[in-house]
Design an enzyme around this catalytic site. Structure first.
Site, PDB file in Angstrom:
ATOM      1  N   CYS A   8      44.585  29.346  44.194  1.00 53.95           N
ATOM      2  CA  CYS A   8      45.617  30.381  44.020  1.00 53.95           C
ATOM      3  C   CYS A   8      46.700  30.016  43.013  1.00 53.95           C
ATOM      4  O   CYS A   8      46.801  30.638  41.952  1.00 53.95           O
ATOM      5  CB  CYS A   8      46.266  30.671  45.373  1.00 53.95           C
ATOM      6  SG  CYS A   8      45.102  31.352  46.552  1.00 53.95           S
TER       7      CYS A   8
HETATM    8  N1  LIG Z   1      41.166  30.132  49.488  1.00 53.61           N
HETATM    9  C1  LIG Z   1      42.379  30.576  49.696  1.00 53.61           C
HETATM   10  O1  LIG Z   1      43.196  29.883  50.307  1.00 53.61           O
HETATM   11  C2  LIG Z   1      42.828  31.950  49.244  1.00 53.61           C
HETATM   12  C3  LIG Z   1      44.061  32.455  49.714  1.00 53.61           C
HETATM   13  C4  LIG Z   1      44.462  33.724  49.332  1.00 53.61           C
HETATM   14  C5  LIG Z   1      43.655  34.466  48.474  1.00 53.61           C
HETATM   15  N2  LIG Z   1      42.477  33.963  48.012  1.00 53.61           N
HETATM   16  C6  LIG Z   1      41.679  34.817  47.144  1.00 53.61           C
HETATM   17  O2  LIG Z   1      40.540  35.283  47.863  1.00 53.61           O
HETATM   18  C7  LIG Z   1      39.410  35.405  46.984  1.00 53.61           C
HETATM   19  C8  LIG Z   1      38.250  34.614  47.525  1.00 53.61           C
HETATM   20  O3  LIG Z   1      38.612  33.241  47.561  1.00 53.61           O
HETATM   21  P1  LIG Z   1      37.834  32.179  48.420  1.00 53.61           P
HETATM   22  O4  LIG Z   1      38.705  30.978  48.465  1.00 53.61           O
HETATM   23  O5  LIG Z   1      37.334  32.739  49.701  1.00 53.61           O
HETATM   24  O6  LIG Z   1      36.555  31.914  47.466  1.00 53.61           O
HETATM   25  P2  LIG Z   1      35.225  31.122  47.855  1.00 53.61           P
HETATM   26  O7  LIG Z   1      34.655  30.640  46.581  1.00 53.61           O
HETATM   27  O8  LIG Z   1      35.484  30.163  48.951  1.00 53.61           O
HETATM   28  O9  LIG Z   1      34.278  32.244  48.464  1.00 53.61           O
HETATM   29  C9  LIG Z   1      33.776  33.298  47.734  1.00 53.61           C
HETATM   30  C10 LIG Z   1      32.384  33.613  48.229  1.00 53.61           C
HETATM   31  O10 LIG Z   1      31.939  34.781  47.533  1.00 53.61           O
HETATM   32  C11 LIG Z   1      30.549  34.614  47.285  1.00 53.61           C
HETATM   33  N3  LIG Z   1      30.174  35.533  46.218  1.00 53.61           N
HETATM   34  C12 LIG Z   1      30.400  35.452  44.899  1.00 53.61           C
HETATM   35  N4  LIG Z   1      29.917  36.528  44.261  1.00 53.61           N
HETATM   36  C13 LIG Z   1      29.376  37.312  45.194  1.00 53.61           C
HETATM   37  C14 LIG Z   1      28.739  38.572  45.159  1.00 53.61           C
HETATM   38  N5  LIG Z   1      28.538  39.232  44.014  1.00 53.61           N
HETATM   39  N6  LIG Z   1      28.284  39.085  46.330  1.00 53.61           N
HETATM   40  C15 LIG Z   1      28.460  38.426  47.490  1.00 53.61           C
HETATM   41  N7  LIG Z   1      29.068  37.234  47.588  1.00 53.61           N
HETATM   42  C16 LIG Z   1      29.529  36.690  46.450  1.00 53.61           C
HETATM   43  C17 LIG Z   1      30.406  33.145  46.950  1.00 53.61           C
HETATM   44  O11 LIG Z   1      29.072  32.703  47.104  1.00 53.61           O
HETATM   45  C18 LIG Z   1      31.367  32.517  47.964  1.00 53.61           C
HETATM   46  O12 LIG Z   1      30.698  32.202  49.170  1.00 53.61           O
HETATM   47  C19 LIG Z   1      39.912  34.947  45.621  1.00 53.61           C
HETATM   48  O13 LIG Z   1      40.329  36.063  44.887  1.00 53.61           O
HETATM   49  C20 LIG Z   1      41.108  34.088  45.961  1.00 53.61           C
HETATM   50  O14 LIG Z   1      42.052  34.062  44.896  1.00 53.61           O
HETATM   51  C21 LIG Z   1      42.042  32.716  48.396  1.00 53.61           C
END
Ligand SMILES: NC(=O)c1ccc[n+]([C@@H]2O[C@H](COP(=O)([O-])OP(=O)(O)OC[C@H]3O[C@@H](n4cnc5c(N)ncnc54)[C@H](O)[C@@H]3O)[C@@H](O)[C@H]2O)c1
Length: 460
Positions: A298
């Site tokens: 983030c």
């Molecule tokens: N990790 C955090 O602490 C956090 C906090 C707030 C916001 N976010 C936001 O949330 C979003 C997701 O982050 P995250 O940390 O969960 O990411 P992550 O990489 O842990 O998980 C994303 C998942 O999406 C899957 N994926 C990718 N493309 C795909 C598709 N076309 N269809 C289905 N699945 C697909 C990936 O395989 C992965 O398992 C981002 O925008 C991030 O900025 C994350």
């Protein structure tokens, strides 16, 4: 068609559409609504568990076959989520799939896919775009689509909705005015804080910006069943901007203390002592802490989504750029301090052996994304250092989007063999007294050795 017939037709359509929204609301209230969560990562999986706890039947969609398989066999790949929680969710009807055709069976679809930066430091929306293209042919009328991925204001309306509208077979449109036919769309940012157990996830208010009031209402009903408070805002863009404001606020304040830390060091003042004193002020001050650089999905990334978008409006976001400059420089500062520490022992970086303690981007989590430790290790290697690492969360570390390390975790014994031990992540499982007692030099970027007060500690 006479005006009278047209009016009565429009009223008929409106009644039908409003009743489909009411039907979805009642399915949410009775826990009959089927929830599809796309992206079973750090955001999507905990969200799945919250819905499952409230007896919703959740389907998790992910393109990563290994994750789908792990979840369907009752396993977890996120350290702080025990497998038992996945098994409990399965009992409530949870299963994972890669088959987007199942989207048609969902009442609500929540998108939690990555939003990284590309190699030119520009927003990479390819994950959202691919997801939208996969959802579109399976969309049906009356569904609620919510984007949770962090992104710049305008993404929901300018990127997500056009793909959903152009890619579906039935010519379905997003509902822009209450009473219209089509599918509902909202943006609701995730506010996950990994490793922070002081606030229960249910107690984190959920901001929601629907494209119109029906979408906001349905998304509020849905999230209201798993969060204690929902905060509706007037549009998806307002919700998108809310998330960026929160993260930019953190990024800028961390840059401020990172800069002040460097000044304090020159002035012989302990910045951590100063912060501890300042935070006793009961109003107008919030404590942020310096460190070896920003990490995670983030704070190092999200602000640049806004500075990129701002250019379209002929606007420069100078705070974001300055904070980026200060924070990006921190790993280089750590290297400089390490070189000086070795110099104090008539040694240099080239040819020395250094143990890096902690790889994760923050304490007690198993997330390596954008971690400053990766840059620090690469910089040390470039300077001719033989680098070792220890992190209880990572037995090995291979290569990722921005690094190629191929290393294995070194056991925490015989610490005297290293010219220096460099604390990058202050995991609570480390015995810092022992580490200080057994090491030649300890370079501490996190104030992990607070109160130990030995001559071989170098604060950095
Ligand atoms: N990790 C955090 O602490 C956090 C906090 C707030 C916001 N976010 C936001 O949330 C979003 C997701 O982050 P995250 O940390 O969960 O990411 P992550 O990489 O842990 O998980 C994303 C998942 O999406 C899957 N994926 C990718 N493309 C795909 C598709 N076309 N269809 C289905 N699945 C697909 C990936 O395989 C992965 O398992 C981002 O925008 C991030 O900025 C994350």
């Amino acid at each position: 068609m006479s005006a009278q017939v047209r009016v009565s037709l429009e009223i008929g359509i409106m009644t039908l559409s409003l009743s489909s929204a009411a039907a979805l609301e009642s399915r949410i209230a009775s826990r009959q609504a089927r929830i599809g969560i796309i992206g079973m990562g750090y955001v999507g999986l905990p969200l799945t568990l919250l819905f499952s706890e409230q007896r919703f039947r959740v389907t998790g969609f992910d393109v990563d076959a290994a994750k789908v398989e792990a979840l369907n066999s009752g396993g977890s790949y996120i350290v702080r989520i025990p497998a038992a929680e996945i098994v409990r969710a399965q009992a409530a009807g949870f299963r994972a799939t890669a088959a987007y055709t199942e989207i048609a069976d969902m009442d609500a679809i929540i998108i939690c896919v990555p939003t990284p930066l590309d190699e030119y430091h520009q927003p990479d929306l390819s994950f959202i775009e691919k997801t939208a293209r996969a959802i579109a042919p399976n969309l049906r009328e009356g569904q609620l689509v919510i984007l949770e991925s962090t992104t710049y204001p305008g993404t929901t309306e300018e990127v997500l909705i056009p793909i959903l509208e152009s890619g579906n077979r039935g010519g379905l449109r997003a509902i822009r005015r209450p009473g219209e036919h089509g599918f509902c769309v909202a943006f609701s940012p995730e506010r996950e804080d990994p490793g922070n157990d002081s606030v229960a996830r249910r107690d984190i208010p959920k901001v929601i910006g629907g494209l119109e009031s029906t979408a906001t209402g349905l998304a509020s009903a849905l999230y209201g069943s798993i969060f204690n408070r929902t905060v509706p805002v007037s549009s998806p863009a307002a919700a998108e901007m809310t998330k960026l404001l929160e993260n930019i606020y953190r990024c800028v304040n961390i840059a401020l203390v990172n800069e002040l830390k460097q000044l304090c060091e020159r002035m012989g003042i302990d910045i951590f002592e100063v912060i501890d004193a300042a935070k006793t002020k009961p109003f107008g001050y919030q404590a942020f802490y310096p460190g070896p650089g920003l990490g995670g999905h983030c704070i190092p990334i999200d602000p640049f989504y806004l500075s990129w978008k701002a250019k379209q409006f002929d606007f420069r976001t100078r705070f974001i750029e300055l904070a980026g400059e200060v924070n990006t420089n921190m790993p280089y500062y750590v290297i400089e301090k390490t070189a000086l520490a070795l110099n104090g022992h008539k040694k240099c970086l080239n040819g020395s052996r250094i143990l890096v303690l902690g790889l994760a981007y923050k304490r007690d989590i198993d997330d390596l994304r954008e971690s400053p430790s990766l840059t620090i290790i690469e910089l040390l290697r470039k300077a001719g250092v033989e680098v070792f690492y220890n992190d209880p969360f990572f037995p090995t570390v291979g290569h990722g989007r921005h690094y190629d390390l191929n290393m294995s975790c070194t056991p925490l014994d015989d610490l005297g063999q290293y010219d220096a031990v460099l604390i990058v992540t202050d995991h609570t499982s480390y015995d810092y007294r022992r580490i200080v007692a057994e090491s030649q030099i300890v370079i501490d970027t996190r104030n992990a050795t607070k109160g130990i007060g030995a001559a071989n500690i170098v604060h950095c």
